[in-house]
Design a protein around this motif. Sequence first.
Motif, short mmCIF file in Angstrom:
data_model
loop_
_atom_site.label_atom_id
_atom_site.label_comp_id
_atom_site.label_asym_id
_atom_site.label_seq_id
_atom_site.Cartn_x
_atom_site.Cartn_y
_atom_site.Cartn_z
N THR A 103 7.50 88.10 50.37
CA THR A 103 8.62 88.65 49.62
C THR A 103 8.43 90.15 49.45
O THR A 103 7.31 90.68 49.59
CB THR A 103 8.72 88.01 48.22
N LEU A 104 9.50 90.85 49.10
CA LEU A 104 9.39 92.29 48.88
C LEU A 104 8.48 92.58 47.68
O LEU A 104 7.75 93.58 47.68
CB LEU A 104 10.78 92.88 48.63
N TYR A 105 8.53 91.72 46.68
CA TYR A 105 7.66 91.89 45.52
C TYR A 105 6.19 91.85 45.94
O TYR A 105 5.37 92.63 45.45
CB TYR A 105 7.96 90.81 44.49
N GLU A 106 5.86 90.94 46.86
CA GLU A 106 4.48 90.83 47.35
C GLU A 106 4.10 92.00 48.24
O GLU A 106 2.92 92.32 48.38
CB GLU A 106 4.31 89.52 48.11
N GLU A 150 5.13 95.15 47.81
CA GLU A 150 5.36 96.43 47.12
C GLU A 150 4.24 97.44 47.37
O GLU A 150 4.50 98.62 47.63
CB GLU A 150 5.51 96.19 45.62
N LEU A 155 18.63 88.63 47.34
CA LEU A 155 17.34 88.99 46.78
C LEU A 155 17.31 88.73 45.28
O LEU A 155 18.31 88.88 44.58
CB LEU A 155 17.05 90.46 47.04
N SER A 156 16.14 88.37 44.79
CA SER A 156 15.95 88.26 43.34
C SER A 156 16.03 89.66 42.73
O SER A 156 15.95 90.68 43.44
CB SER A 156 14.58 87.64 43.03
N GLU A 171 13.80 91.10 40.97
CA GLU A 171 12.51 91.76 41.18
C GLU A 171 12.42 92.34 42.60
O GLU A 171 11.98 93.48 42.79
CB GLU A 171 11.35 90.79 40.94
N ASP A 172 12.83 91.55 43.59
CA ASP A 172 12.80 92.03 44.97
C ASP A 172 13.74 93.21 45.17
O ASP A 172 13.43 94.17 45.88
CB ASP A 172 13.18 90.90 45.93
N THR A 173 14.91 93.14 44.55
CA THR A 173 15.88 94.22 44.66
C THR A 173 15.33 95.52 44.08
O THR A 173 15.47 96.60 44.67
CB THR A 173 17.20 93.86 43.95
N LEU A 193 12.82 97.00 46.46
CA LEU A 193 13.50 97.60 47.62
C LEU A 193 14.10 98.95 47.26
O LEU A 193 13.88 99.96 47.95
CB LEU A 193 14.58 96.65 48.12
N TYR A 245 12.86 85.81 54.28
CA TYR A 245 14.19 85.47 53.76
C TYR A 245 15.01 84.59 54.71
O TYR A 245 16.08 84.13 54.35
CB TYR A 245 14.93 86.76 53.40
#
Length: 276
Positions: free
Chosen positions: A69-72, A74, A92-93, A95-97, A100, A242
């Motif tokens: 994920t994007l959170y992972e 970062e 996206l969640s 957090e992910d947004t 990003l 995703y």
Amino acid sequence: CGMKGERKYYIIIFSIFLILFLIQQSQKEPTNYDHTYSHRDKNPYGGYVLKTLLPEFFGDNEVQSLNLTLYELEDQFKFDSNLILIADQINLSDEDTDVLLDGVSLGMTAFVSANVIGGKLADTLKFFTARNEIEYVASGNKDTSSVSLVHPSLAGNDFRFKRDAIAYYFDDLDSLDHKVLANNAEGKPVAITVKWGAGKIVLCTTPLAFTNNYFFFEENSRFASALMSELPSQSTIWTEYYQLGRLQFGSPLSIIMKTSALRLAYTITLVSLALF
């Protein structure tokens, strides 16, 4: 007697192997038409060709293909890097947004392609993706439609796709915030860029344009290449999470059963044990 028995054993094993081999050879593996967009997949809707061609855009810069994920991710984002997301749908969640948008605001360039892009990202960047059902039904007798690039040097070039592959578009855009890169046959945007802080986000509603199938269809590789060229030549992270989710490694038996050669060897072993 012992020699004859041993010889008979090998003859039977060889005969079993030959029969199973001939059966396997006569059965053609079915083509996988799943939309994976994966850099590993050579099926029609995988991303193997795209991954092979990425060095043409990014030179010797590293391209990582991950399932995170994007959170992972970062901590891996840099202001001078690219991010690629390709999927059927991207929601996206929060957090992910945030991860990003924070990365892009510092100078990162993101490429996001999906038929439907929603959630906080769409709300923040003030767009939504739509599909004109009336037009789709009205042109039901047509198998293909087209998209065209807005750039002056490529204007006038239409690229044909199956209608399903380019059915979605962006609606209600603000011309001050969004730069249109490509339109569909009805003049609706299918690819745009949005400036955000020191970086930018490339958004596209035609993810299938970046699959193996369409890279080899007529001149469509030029369409995909033109949009990919919006990304600067720098290190790139391509996360497939995703579309594919978290990759799970199966048991040894499940791996054997998914591979035709290993499955054949496994079957021969079982038959041999059963007979002797």
